[in-house]
Design a protein around this motif. Structure first.
Motif, PDB file in Angstrom:
ATOM      1  N   ARG A   2       0.839  -1.209   0.000  1.00 36.23           N
ATOM      2  CA  ARG A   2       0.000   0.000   0.000  1.00 36.23           C
ATOM      3  C   ARG A   2       0.867   1.248   0.000  1.00 36.23           C
ATOM      4  O   ARG A   2       0.512   2.241  -0.616  1.00 36.23           O
ATOM      5  N   PHE A   3       1.996   1.194   0.700  1.00 38.54           N
ATOM      6  CA  PHE A   3       2.889   2.347   0.753  1.00 38.54           C
ATOM      7  C   PHE A   3       3.433   2.664  -0.635  1.00 38.54           C
ATOM      8  O   PHE A   3       3.445   3.817  -1.061  1.00 38.54           O
ATOM      9  N   ALA A   4       3.876   1.647  -1.357  1.00 43.73           N
ATOM     10  CA  ALA A   4       4.419   1.852  -2.706  1.00 43.73           C
ATOM     11  C   ALA A   4       3.346   2.411  -3.639  1.00 43.73           C
ATOM     12  O   ALA A   4       3.607   3.318  -4.434  1.00 43.73           O
ATOM     13  N   ARG A   5       2.136   1.885  -3.539  1.00 45.82           N
ATOM     14  CA  ARG A   5       1.027   2.373  -4.362  1.00 45.82           C
ATOM     15  C   ARG A   5       0.723   3.834  -4.061  1.00 45.82           C
ATOM     16  O   ARG A   5       0.537   4.647  -4.951  1.00 45.82           O
ATOM     17  N   ARG A   6       0.697   4.154  -2.773  1.00 43.85           N
ATOM     18  CA  ARG A   6       0.396   5.530  -2.346  1.00 43.85           C
ATOM     19  C   ARG A   6       1.493   6.488  -2.810  1.00 43.85           C
ATOM     20  O   ARG A   6       1.215   7.593  -3.255  1.00 43.85           O
ATOM     21  N   SER A   7       2.744   6.064  -2.716  1.00 43.11           N
ATOM     22  CA  SER A   7       3.861   6.888  -3.193  1.00 43.11           C
ATOM     23  C   SER A   7       3.742   7.148  -4.685  1.00 43.11           C
ATOM     24  O   SER A   7       3.992   8.256  -5.155  1.00 43.11           O
ATOM     25  N   LEU A   8       3.353   6.134  -5.431  1.00 40.85           N
ATOM     26  CA  LEU A   8       3.186   6.282  -6.881  1.00 40.85           C
ATOM     27  C   LEU A   8       2.049   7.251  -7.202  1.00 40.85           C
ATOM     28  O   LEU A   8       2.168   8.089  -8.105  1.00 40.85           O
ATOM     29  N   GLU A   9       0.959   7.174  -6.449  1.00 46.54           N
ATOM     30  CA  GLU A   9      -0.156   8.114  -6.639  1.00 46.54           C
ATOM     31  C   GLU A   9       0.315   9.548  -6.417  1.00 46.54           C
ATOM     32  O   GLU A   9      -0.018  10.450  -7.184  1.00 46.54           O
ATOM     33  N   LEU A  10       1.083   9.745  -5.359  1.00 49.33           N
ATOM     34  CA  LEU A  10       1.585  11.086  -5.059  1.00 49.33           C
ATOM     35  C   LEU A  10       2.553  11.559  -6.135  1.00 49.33           C
ATOM     36  O   LEU A  10       2.560  12.737  -6.505  1.00 49.33           O
ATOM     37  N   LYS A  11       3.351  10.648  -6.658  1.00 48.97           N
ATOM     38  CA  LYS A  11       4.278  11.008  -7.730  1.00 48.97           C
ATOM     39  C   LYS A  11       3.515  11.486  -8.953  1.00 48.97           C
ATOM     40  O   LYS A  11       3.873  12.494  -9.573  1.00 48.97           O
ATOM     41  N   LYS A  12       2.448  10.794  -9.297  1.00 51.00           N
ATOM     42  CA  LYS A  12       1.634  11.194 -10.453  1.00 51.00           C
ATOM     43  C   LYS A  12       1.015  12.572 -10.245  1.00 51.00           C
ATOM     44  O   LYS A  12       0.911  13.356 -11.177  1.00 51.00           O
ATOM     45  N   LYS A  13       0.604  12.863  -9.020  1.00 51.18           N
ATOM     46  CA  LYS A  13      -0.045  14.145  -8.731  1.00 51.18           C
ATOM     47  C   LYS A  13       0.932  15.303  -8.564  1.00 51.18           C
ATOM     48  O   LYS A  13       0.640  16.425  -8.959  1.00 51.18           O
ATOM     49  N   TYR A  14       2.090  15.033  -7.943  1.00 55.52           N
ATOM     50  CA  TYR A  14       2.938  16.137  -7.492  1.00 55.52           C
ATOM     51  C   TYR A  14       4.382  16.123  -7.987  1.00 55.52           C
ATOM     52  O   TYR A  14       5.187  16.942  -7.541  1.00 55.52           O
ATOM     53  N   SER A  15       4.730  15.219  -8.884  1.00 51.67           N
ATOM     54  CA  SER A  15       6.110  15.170  -9.363  1.00 51.67           C
ATOM     55  C   SER A  15       6.532  16.543  -9.882  1.00 51.67           C
ATOM     56  O   SER A  15       5.793  17.204 -10.608  1.00 51.67           O
ATOM     57  N   GLY A  16       7.711  16.976  -9.448  1.00 53.73           N
ATOM     58  CA  GLY A  16       8.226  18.280  -9.850  1.00 53.73           C
ATOM     59  C   GLY A  16       7.804  19.424  -8.951  1.00 53.73           C
ATOM     60  O   GLY A  16       8.265  20.554  -9.118  1.00 53.73           O
ATOM     61  N   THR A  17       6.945  19.160  -7.977  1.00 55.87           N
ATOM     62  CA  THR A  17       6.486  20.203  -7.060  1.00 55.87           C
ATOM     63  C   THR A  17       7.625  20.596  -6.125  1.00 55.87           C
ATOM     64  O   THR A  17       8.241  19.736  -5.491  1.00 55.87           O
ATOM     65  N   PRO A  18       7.919  21.886  -6.013  1.00 54.58           N
ATOM     66  CA  PRO A  18       9.008  22.323  -5.132  1.00 54.58           C
ATOM     67  C   PRO A  18       8.594  22.293  -3.653  1.00 54.58           C
ATOM     68  O   PRO A  18       7.546  22.805  -3.290  1.00 54.58           O
ATOM     69  N   VAL A  19       9.425  21.665  -2.844  1.00 54.63           N
ATOM     70  CA  VAL A  19       9.181  21.590  -1.408  1.00 54.63           C
ATOM     71  C   VAL A  19      10.463  21.948  -0.666  1.00 54.63           C
ATOM     72  O   VAL A  19      11.551  21.935  -1.233  1.00 54.63           O
ATOM     73  N   GLY A  20      10.316  22.248   0.610  1.00 55.09           N
ATOM     74  CA  GLY A  20      11.459  22.549   1.467  1.00 55.09           C
ATOM     75  C   GLY A  20      11.529  21.548   2.608  1.00 55.09           C
ATOM     76  O   GLY A  20      10.513  21.039   3.057  1.00 55.09           O
ATOM     77  N   LEU A  21      12.744  21.277   3.047  1.00 54.09           N
ATOM     78  CA  LEU A  21      12.989  20.373   4.177  1.00 54.09           C
ATOM     79  C   LEU A  21      13.868  21.077   5.192  1.00 54.09           C
ATOM     80  O   LEU A  21      14.821  21.753   4.811  1.00 54.09           O
ATOM     81  N   THR A  22      13.579  20.873   6.467  1.00 52.90           N
ATOM     82  CA  THR A  22      14.482  21.425   7.470  1.00 52.90           C
ATOM     83  C   THR A  22      15.653  20.495   7.726  1.00 52.90           C
ATOM     84  O   THR A  22      16.664  20.911   8.269  1.00 52.90           O
ATOM     85  N   GLU A  23      15.502  19.231   7.366  1.00 56.42           N
ATOM     86  CA  GLU A  23      16.606  18.287   7.506  1.00 56.42           C
ATOM     87  C   GLU A  23      16.388  17.117   6.570  1.00 56.42           C
ATOM     88  O   GLU A  23      15.386  17.046   5.879  1.00 56.42           O
ATOM     89  N   THR A  24      17.316  16.192   6.553  1.00 51.12           N
ATOM     90  CA  THR A  24      17.332  15.109   5.564  1.00 51.12           C
ATOM     91  C   THR A  24      16.317  13.996   5.811  1.00 51.12           C
ATOM     92  O   THR A  24      16.200  13.102   4.971  1.00 51.12           O
ATOM     93  N   ILE A  25      15.567  14.052   6.872  1.00 54.13           N
ATOM     94  CA  ILE A  25      14.681  12.951   7.257  1.00 54.13           C
ATOM     95  C   ILE A  25      13.735  12.508   6.143  1.00 54.13           C
ATOM     96  O   ILE A  25      13.439  11.331   6.005  1.00 54.13           O
ATOM     97  N   PHE A  26      13.279  13.400   5.306  1.00 52.92           N
ATOM     98  CA  PHE A  26      12.266  13.055   4.307  1.00 52.92           C
ATOM     99  C   PHE A  26      12.847  12.858   2.905  1.00 52.92           C
ATOM    100  O   PHE A  26      12.130  12.605   1.955  1.00 52.92           O
ATOM    101  N   LEU A  27      14.162  12.951   2.764  1.00 55.17           N
ATOM    102  CA  LEU A  27      14.792  12.800   1.448  1.00 55.17           C
ATOM    103  C   LEU A  27      14.477  11.451   0.806  1.00 55.17           C
ATOM    104  O   LEU A  27      14.246  11.371  -0.403  1.00 55.17           O
TER     105      LEU A  27
END
Length: 128
Positions: A2-27
């Motif tokens: 389910r995690f892989a499927r959900r990640s793929l859904e998000l990639k289809k919706k938001y690929s290329g969207t600029p985001v900011g991180l305060t640290e490397t945890i979400f890389l």
């Protein structure tokens, strides 16, 4: 799975969207989703290692927030510093959604549900 499927859904919706991180945890999650990480790696790495980032790097991260160049600011709520708090405050003032994530799994949930809840929160934040 389910995690892989959900990640793929998000990639289809938001690929290329600029985001900011305060640290490397979400890389490790943002890369496969195709999110465009704008925060300088040196900033993220410094915070993750418990250090202050160089002034020019901190100023670049602040400029990205103040200039609304990112769609969401993702921060580790278990690593709070005056610099990350300032960045969050600036994001709030700019109307940029702030997404807290954790590096330690809460005791009341299993790993998959923990990760899925963070992805659902990311979807909500990016959808604003």
């Amino acid at each position: 799975m389910r995690f892989a499927r959900r990640s793929l859904e998000l990639k289809k919706k938001y690929s290329g969207t600029p985001v900011g991180l305060t640290e490397t945890i979400f890389l490790y999650q943002s890369g496969p989703m195709g999110l465009k990480m704008l925060t300088p790696f040196e900033f993220q790495k410094s915070i993750a290692e418990g250090n202050d980032p160089p002034a020019e790097v901190a100023m670049e991260a602040e400029s990205q927030v103040k200039g609304k160049k990112i769609k969401v600011l993702i921060y580790n709520e278990q690593t709070v510093t005056p610099i990350t708090t300032k960045l969050q405050d600036e994001a709030k003032a700019a109307g940029i959604p702030i997404l807290p994530v954790t590096e330690t799994m809460p005791s009341a949930v299993n790993y998959q549900n923990w990760m899925l809840s963070q992805l659902a929160a990311l979807d909500r934040a990016l959808g604003k």
